[in-house]
Structures are given as structure tokens and as C-alpha cells.
Design a protein around this motif. Structure first.
Motif, PDB file in Angstrom:
ATOM      1  N   LEU A 156      23.383 -68.223  -0.088  1.00 28.07           N
ATOM      2  CA  LEU A 156      22.105 -68.766  -0.536  1.00 28.07           C
ATOM      3  C   LEU A 156      22.318 -69.973  -1.441  1.00 28.07           C
ATOM      4  CD1 LEU A 156      20.056 -65.526  -1.288  1.00 28.07           C
ATOM      5  CD2 LEU A 156      19.945 -66.989   0.714  1.00 28.07           C
ATOM      6  N   ASN A 182      13.739 -64.153  22.210  1.00 30.47           N
ATOM      7  CA  ASN A 182      13.367 -65.567  22.337  1.00 30.47           C
ATOM      8  C   ASN A 182      14.392 -66.450  21.616  1.00 30.47           C
ATOM      9  OD1 ASN A 182      12.193 -66.241  19.433  1.00 30.47           O
ATOM     10  ND2 ASN A 182      11.523 -64.184  19.978  1.00 30.47           N
ATOM     11  N   VAL A 197      19.222 -44.337  12.009  1.00 32.93           N
ATOM     12  CA  VAL A 197      18.948 -45.620  12.661  1.00 32.93           C
ATOM     13  C   VAL A 197      20.174 -46.071  13.462  1.00 32.93           C
ATOM     14  CG1 VAL A 197      18.626 -48.080  12.186  1.00 32.93           C
ATOM     15  CG2 VAL A 197      17.146 -46.399  11.103  1.00 32.93           C
ATOM     16  N   SER A 230       8.723 -59.288  14.153  1.00 36.08           N
ATOM     17  CA  SER A 230       9.190 -60.584  13.640  1.00 36.08           C
ATOM     18  C   SER A 230      10.451 -61.069  14.340  1.00 36.08           C
ATOM     19  CB  SER A 230       9.475 -60.496  12.137  1.00 36.08           C
ATOM     20  OG  SER A 230       8.297 -60.269  11.434  1.00 36.08           O
ATOM     21  N   VAL A 231      11.035 -60.245  15.207  1.00 35.32           N
ATOM     22  CA  VAL A 231      12.178 -60.681  16.000  1.00 35.32           C
ATOM     23  C   VAL A 231      11.704 -60.998  17.418  1.00 35.32           C
ATOM     24  CG1 VAL A 231      14.387 -59.930  17.005  1.00 35.32           C
ATOM     25  CG2 VAL A 231      13.861 -59.414  14.610  1.00 35.32           C
ATOM     26  N   ALA A 232      10.760 -60.197  17.900  1.00 33.55           N
ATOM     27  CA  ALA A 232      10.253 -60.392  19.264  1.00 33.55           C
ATOM     28  C   ALA A 232       9.481 -61.704  19.381  1.00 33.55           C
ATOM     29  CB  ALA A 232       9.377 -59.222  19.672  1.00 33.55           C
ATOM     30  N   SER A 233       8.919 -62.183  18.291  1.00 35.88           N
ATOM     31  CA  SER A 233       8.205 -63.464  18.336  1.00 35.88           C
ATOM     32  C   SER A 233       8.735 -64.373  17.232  1.00 35.88           C
ATOM     33  CB  SER A 233       6.708 -63.215  18.162  1.00 35.88           C
ATOM     34  OG  SER A 233       6.169 -64.020  17.135  1.00 35.88           O
ATOM     35  N   TRP A 234       8.593 -65.673  17.424  1.00 38.57           N
ATOM     36  CA  TRP A 234       9.115 -66.616  16.415  1.00 38.57           C
ATOM     37  C   TRP A 234       7.974 -67.116  15.512  1.00 38.57           C
ATOM     38  CZ3 TRP A 234       6.317 -70.955  17.161  1.00 38.57           C
ATOM     39  CH2 TRP A 234       5.774 -71.143  18.444  1.00 38.57           C
ATOM     40  N   VAL A 247      11.928 -50.896  12.546  1.00 42.16           N
ATOM     41  CA  VAL A 247      13.181 -50.225  12.892  1.00 42.16           C
ATOM     42  C   VAL A 247      13.035 -48.713  12.702  1.00 42.16           C
ATOM     43  CG1 VAL A 247      15.551 -49.883  12.089  1.00 42.16           C
ATOM     44  CG2 VAL A 247      14.710 -52.182  12.513  1.00 42.16           C
ATOM     45  N   MET A 248      12.293 -48.318  11.681  1.00 43.44           N
ATOM     46  CA  MET A 248      12.180 -46.878  11.405  1.00 43.44           C
ATOM     47  C   MET A 248      11.231 -46.158  12.358  1.00 43.44           C
ATOM     48  SD  MET A 248      12.754 -46.112   7.431  1.00 43.44           S
ATOM     49  CE  MET A 248      12.072 -47.452   6.486  1.00 43.44           C
ATOM     50  N   ILE A 249      10.244 -46.855  12.899  1.00 46.47           N
ATOM     51  CA  ILE A 249       9.354 -46.173  13.840  1.00 46.47           C
ATOM     52  C   ILE A 249       9.790 -46.404  15.289  1.00 46.47           C
ATOM     53  CG2 ILE A 249       7.380 -46.308  12.276  1.00 46.47           C
ATOM     54  CD1 ILE A 249       6.237 -48.555  13.903  1.00 46.47           C
ATOM     55  N   LEU A 264       5.224 -45.744   5.053  1.00 49.32           N
ATOM     56  CA  LEU A 264       5.704 -46.887   5.836  1.00 49.32           C
ATOM     57  C   LEU A 264       4.782 -48.091   5.680  1.00 49.32           C
ATOM     58  CD1 LEU A 264       6.963 -45.070   9.046  1.00 49.32           C
ATOM     59  CD2 LEU A 264       8.338 -46.290   7.351  1.00 49.32           C
ATOM     60  N   MET A 283      14.643 -66.910  17.560  1.00 50.52           N
ATOM     61  CA  MET A 283      15.104 -65.696  16.880  1.00 50.52           C
ATOM     62  C   MET A 283      16.527 -65.324  17.297  1.00 50.52           C
ATOM     63  SD  MET A 283      12.924 -65.090  14.696  1.00 50.52           S
ATOM     64  CE  MET A 283      13.944 -63.751  14.111  1.00 50.52           C
ATOM     65  N   VAL A 303      11.306 -51.564  18.485  1.00 50.59           N
ATOM     66  CA  VAL A 303      12.438 -52.485  18.541  1.00 50.59           C
ATOM     67  C   VAL A 303      12.374 -53.290  19.830  1.00 50.59           C
ATOM     68  CG1 VAL A 303      14.950 -52.586  18.720  1.00 50.59           C
ATOM     69  CG2 VAL A 303      13.880 -51.020  17.093  1.00 50.59           C
ATOM     70  N   PRO A 304      12.613 -54.610  19.835  1.00 51.00           N
ATOM     71  CA  PRO A 304      12.847 -55.429  18.645  1.00 51.00           C
ATOM     72  C   PRO A 304      11.595 -55.544  17.785  1.00 51.00           C
ATOM     73  CG  PRO A 304      12.674 -56.823  20.591  1.00 51.00           C
ATOM     74  CD  PRO A 304      12.685 -55.405  21.078  1.00 51.00           C
ATOM     75  N   PRO A 305      11.784 -55.604  16.457  1.00 50.21           N
ATOM     76  CA  PRO A 305      10.640 -55.690  15.549  1.00 50.21           C
ATOM     77  C   PRO A 305       9.774 -56.919  15.872  1.00 50.21           C
ATOM     78  CG  PRO A 305      12.663 -55.322  14.329  1.00 50.21           C
ATOM     79  CD  PRO A 305      13.063 -55.624  15.731  1.00 50.21           C
ATOM     80  N   VAL A 333      15.862 -69.386   3.626  1.00 46.03           N
ATOM     81  CA  VAL A 333      16.314 -68.029   3.965  1.00 46.03           C
ATOM     82  C   VAL A 333      15.551 -67.014   3.120  1.00 46.03           C
ATOM     83  CG1 VAL A 333      18.249 -66.409   3.843  1.00 46.03           C
ATOM     84  CG2 VAL A 333      18.606 -68.690   4.767  1.00 46.03           C
ATOM     85  N   LEU A 378       8.610 -66.618  11.824  1.00 45.81           N
ATOM     86  CA  LEU A 378       9.651 -67.557  11.405  1.00 45.81           C
ATOM     87  C   LEU A 378       9.032 -68.924  11.096  1.00 45.81           C
ATOM     88  CD1 LEU A 378      12.656 -68.398  11.098  1.00 45.81           C
ATOM     89  CD2 LEU A 378      12.677 -68.875  13.545  1.00 45.81           C
ATOM     90  N   MET A 391      18.476 -54.539  15.232  1.00 41.42           N
ATOM     91  CA  MET A 391      17.237 -55.299  15.443  1.00 41.42           C
ATOM     92  C   MET A 391      16.970 -55.630  16.902  1.00 41.42           C
ATOM     93  SD  MET A 391      16.447 -57.637  12.185  1.00 41.42           S
ATOM     94  CE  MET A 391      17.977 -58.251  11.530  1.00 41.42           C
ATOM     95  N   ILE A 392      18.020 -55.731  17.716  1.00 40.10           N
ATOM     96  CA  ILE A 392      17.766 -56.013  19.136  1.00 40.10           C
ATOM     97  C   ILE A 392      17.732 -54.726  19.956  1.00 40.10           C
ATOM     98  CG2 ILE A 392      18.786 -58.307  19.012  1.00 40.10           C
ATOM     99  CD1 ILE A 392      21.272 -57.281  20.352  1.00 40.10           C
ATOM    100  N   VAL A 398      15.640 -42.083  16.279  1.00 43.29           N
ATOM    101  CA  VAL A 398      14.474 -42.756  15.706  1.00 43.29           C
ATOM    102  C   VAL A 398      13.199 -42.106  16.236  1.00 43.29           C
ATOM    103  CG1 VAL A 398      13.218 -44.935  15.683  1.00 43.29           C
ATOM    104  CG2 VAL A 398      15.697 -44.938  15.433  1.00 43.29           C
ATOM    105  N   PRO A 399      12.159 -41.861  15.407  1.00 41.96           N
ATOM    106  CA  PRO A 399      12.157 -42.069  13.958  1.00 41.96           C
ATOM    107  C   PRO A 399      13.111 -41.110  13.246  1.00 41.96           C
ATOM    108  CG  PRO A 399      10.155 -40.937  14.648  1.00 41.96           C
ATOM    109  CD  PRO A 399      10.865 -41.348  15.890  1.00 41.96           C
ATOM    110  N   PRO A 400      13.737 -41.592  12.165  1.00 48.29           N
ATOM    111  CA  PRO A 400      14.679 -40.752  11.435  1.00 48.29           C
ATOM    112  C   PRO A 400      14.008 -39.460  10.949  1.00 48.29           C
ATOM    113  CG  PRO A 400      14.771 -43.020  10.649  1.00 48.29           C
ATOM    114  CD  PRO A 400      13.587 -42.916  11.543  1.00 48.29           C
ATOM    115  N   TYR A 408      11.972 -66.620   4.265  1.00 52.89           N
ATOM    116  CA  TYR A 408      11.866 -65.869   5.500  1.00 52.89           C
ATOM    117  C   TYR A 408      12.092 -64.379   5.260  1.00 52.89           C
ATOM    118  CZ  TYR A 408      12.868 -64.348  10.232  1.00 52.89           C
ATOM    119  OH  TYR A 408      12.863 -63.667  11.418  1.00 52.89           O
TER     120      TYR A 408
END
Lengths: 201, 201, 201
Positions: free
Chosen positions: C146, C116, B51, A60-64, A51-53, A123, C119, A56-58, A36, A67, C52-53, B56-58, A39
């Protein structure tokens, strides 16, 4: 993404994951906690930026893929901690590269999303140092980037080269490679020459 | 934004940045860490709110004004920490104003984005206290708002005045100024009269 | 949502709020700090997932129901801490149910938003353990997930059952109930049989 850039980005993810895993091992966590932490260290900076720009989904969430990389790096450190420690010098070097790639790529992504240039640089820096900050907070330490030798500053310097390049109309790859080189150079000087910023009295 | 409100909002950003910078100096951070902490303290609350409501963006990412203000406040504290400490009483007063302005403006923004009124008040409070919570977590302290004298409560009271005003159809400026006044009043009573909430036995 | 699922989800929110409130009481916070901690523990995981989603505003911001539940749970613990402690065994059981429901429902929601499957499982786990991690960080502890006995792993196992069900075309309710059952079973085994994962040497 250029294959070389993609390769460097993967290197950064892998090395950052290892730094998270190493902290987990030092804290005597079980294998799951170690993974954990690996990651979270690898992806938090990029997720914060996305998330700030509004991406979404970021990534690292949209692809595995990140991970998978983080789990590989984390398992390696968990299984071969002795070997990992003996590699500490090369790890510091790859960590500097990861820092630079994340800063440069994060800045470019923020610019692509229409963020103004000072905030794009911030950023980019957040992309690069965010993961380490989350790792430190989760293991109850004041984030080293707030204290230590030039680390966040190196990321910011690399990010500023990218925004300067964009402002001056310099070819994007040239600006990106220059930013990366500056970041790695500053980080290496901090490590081997002890370059530091003034601290409060 | 009304020029007076804009001015108060800038005051809040500046004072919150100073409180972050002061913590950094106390923790003997270098100038960069001090500035990071100043910035994070000033903008995290608003970023969290934005957020969560989908703005967004904030605000603090879309424009670099808060960055400039936070850096100015942070550099001042880093360079003139002695002077800053002698100003601690006026700083507490301006901090109360910043708290109230952030709470009131944050609540109004959440209502404008169609958030239901109980959550709008919560988000107003988050706007006001979020930055300080992040500052405390990054410097390894239990957030003072969870422990200390009336602080978050003052922000929430100001926020509730705004939602009550919206529910009752009271003119927005009147509700906003009343909320601000109530927040500052409660905070001053907590500081000078020691008003407190009951704690668990 | 199926009424039974809705009921279990409310149970999870209530129990997680109580665990946050109990921490606040142990830390001798005032009633407001206790309620903030109750609320944060109950909703942070879901908010993290939703942000995130791209499900913005998050469920817990778009509606005030979770706020009301968390305040009720928090006030109960603040007022009747002795009674709450005597209920610690049933609380552990309901906590396991909350963990499972959050993991299963969070995974399903992520899948519904087109994430996916690896994730989606991670996000389901984050929904379930995120609140406790924020609670621990705010009270200056290394997140127990943890370190401790099988907790996050139980959530992840439940989440994986849901994604496996989706991949294999199994009826959604069957997969969800199986995931919940597996999560509760693993958690109970960890508590009563001391099941653990290997830790680093």
C-alpha cells in the motif's frame, strides 16, 4: 433490484470507497495504495458475505461495476482531498445510508440463500461493517466498529427489521425501507446526540 | 456427533468466546464490541476451514447455536469480569480442551471432505488457532500463536494423531481421543513446565 | 502446466515463503511461528483467489506440494539467516519473478473460471500480493504494497497484459511471457531506478 435500491447501493459503494481512500491519503499512501484501500473498503463486506453463503463468485467479482465505482470514488478523494474534507457532514449522512443499504440488502440476500434468520442478520451486519474493519486492520487500527459509538449496532438493527419482516410475512420492500430508516436514524442519533452503549468498567 | 464430543465442542466454543470477550474488556470496548470479539474468536477458525474445504455455508453460519453460545460466554465475561479472572486457571485448562477438540474435529472433517492428510492436519490446526489469530489481529497484536509457548504445536500434534490413525486404519474414536489427550498434555506442559520451541537467534 | 511455468511457480512459492520466514526471524519468533508465517505468505494470495472464483478446495489445500515447498524455504531461512541475508539481491530478483508468475497464472486461472477481464486482472494481482499483505498484517505492519515503490502495480501490469492478450486473441503463452517480463522489468526499475507513483500531498 428496484432502481432506487440499486441507486442507494451504488451510493453506499461510492461512499465506503471514499472512506477507504480518505484513510489512505491520511496515511500518505501513493495513488495506487489509496485506490486499493478504496476498493477493499467498498467490497470486502459483501465478498465475505457471499463467500460464506456460497454465492461464488461474489457479486463484486462477477461484475466490474463496483470496481469502477470504487476507483471513481477513490480518485475523487485522492485528487480533491480538501473538498472531500469540507463535505464531511454530508459524507457522514451518505455513509449512514450506505451502512443501512448494505445491511438490509445483505440480510435479504442471506435469507434468499436459505440462511437461518439469526445468522442472516449477522451476515447483513457483516456486509455493512466488514469493509470498514478490513480498512482499519490494513492501516493498523483496532476496527472502530469495535469501539465507537453506535455503528455496527445500527447495521444490526436494520438487519433485524428485515428478518422480523420475513418472519411476520410483511411485504419485503416495506421491511427493507423500515430497516434502512431505523439504521440511518440510530446512526444520526449516535453522531448528533452522542448515543452510546455501556462500556466495560 | 457423539454427545460427549458435542459437549466438548460446545465447551471449546464457549471458552474461546470468553477469551475473545476478555480481550475486548481489557481494550475497554463497549458491550457490542466485546460480543463481536467473542463471536469472532469462537467461530473464525471453523469458518476458515469450512470455506477452504467447500463446506458452505459453514457450520457456524448454517446454524445459530455457536452464535448463542458465543453471546452467552461473551455476556458472562462482560458482566462478571472479576469472577472470570479469578477462574483463570480452570479457563486455561478448558481452553486446552477446546484447542484439542477443535483440532481433532477439524482434521476429521477435512479428511471426510477428501482433503489429503498433510493439509487435513493443517486445516485441523487452523480450525483450532484461527479464531485466536483473528482476535489478535483485530486488537492489533501479533498473534500469540506465532510467538508464544507451545500452542499451535499442540493443536498440530493432536491433528497429526488423527491423520495417523486414519492412515493406519485405527478406529476413529480411539484416534480422536488420543489426539485430544496429546494436545491437552502438551499444552499443560507448556503452561506448567515452560516447554518451548527453539527461537531464532 | 508447462514444465518451465511449473518451475517458475515453485520458485515463486519458495521465495515468498522465504520472505515470510525472514520476517518471522526478524520478529524473533520460534521455529514454528517462522514456518507458519512462511506458509501463510506463500499461499494466502492463491487461496484468496481460489475461494473467490469458486475453485474449492484451493490448489494449496488440494495438494500438499506448496506446503512442502514453504516448509523447505522457511527452514532454510530459519537455519541459515545470515546466508539468506547475503543473498538479498538475488532474492529480490526471484521475488520479482514470483510476483510476475503468480500475477500471470492467477489472471489466467480467473479467466478460465469465466471471470470478466477487469476482475480477472484484479484477482491476478491479489494472487501475487495477497500473501505479502497477510504476512504484514500478522506482524502488525501496514502492508508494504500500500505504501512502497511499484510492487502491486507491477503485478497488475503483468495481469493486464494477460487479459489484453485474451481479448485480442494472442496466443496464451506469448501473452503470459510478456506479462511476466513486464512485471519483472517494472519491479527491477522500481528497485534500481527508484521508479515511484505520485503520493498524496
Amino acid at each position: 433490484m428496484h432502481p432506487l435500491v440499486a441507486g442507494l447501493d451504488m451510493t453506499g459503494t461510492l461512499v465506503f470507497a471514499m472512506s477507504g481512500a480518505a484513510r489512505g491519503v491520511q496515511e500518505r499512501m501513493d495513488v495506487f495504495g489509496v485506490l486499493v484501500l478504496a476498493y477493499v473498503t467498498a467490497v470486502s463486506g459483501g465478498i465475505l458475505r457471499d463467500v460464506m453463503i456460497g454465492a461464488v463468485p461474489p457479486e463484486s467479482v462477477a461484475s466490474w461495476h463496483n470496481l469502477a465505482l470504487a476507483l471513481a470514488g477513490g480518485l475523487f478523494v485522492f485528487a480533491c482531498f480538501g473538498l472531500f474534507r469540507r463535505l464531511s457532514h454530508p459524507v457522514l449522512f451518505f455513509d449512514a445510508i450506505g451502512l443501512g443499504v448494505f445491511a438490509v440488502a445483505g440480510t435479504q440476500k442471506a435469507l434468499d440463500y436459505g440462511i437461518n434468520w439469526p445468522m442472516a442478520a449477522i451476515l447483513g451486519m457483516v456486509s455493512a461493517i466488514g469493509g470498514g474493519m478490513v480498512r482499519d486492520v490494513l492501516t493498523m487500527r483496532v476496527p472502530t466498529v469495535l469501539h465507537a459509538d453506535i455503528y455496527a449496532v445500527a447495521a444490526l438493527a436494520g438487519a433485524l427489521v428485515v428478518v422480523a419482516g420475513a418472519a411476520l410475512g410483511i411485504a419485503q420492500p416495506l421491511a427493507a425501507w423500515s430497516g434502512l430508516a431505523l439504521c440511518v436514524f440510530l446512526r444520526m442519533m449516535a453522531i448528533y446526540r452522542g448515543w452510546r452503549l455501556p462500556a466495560a468498567r
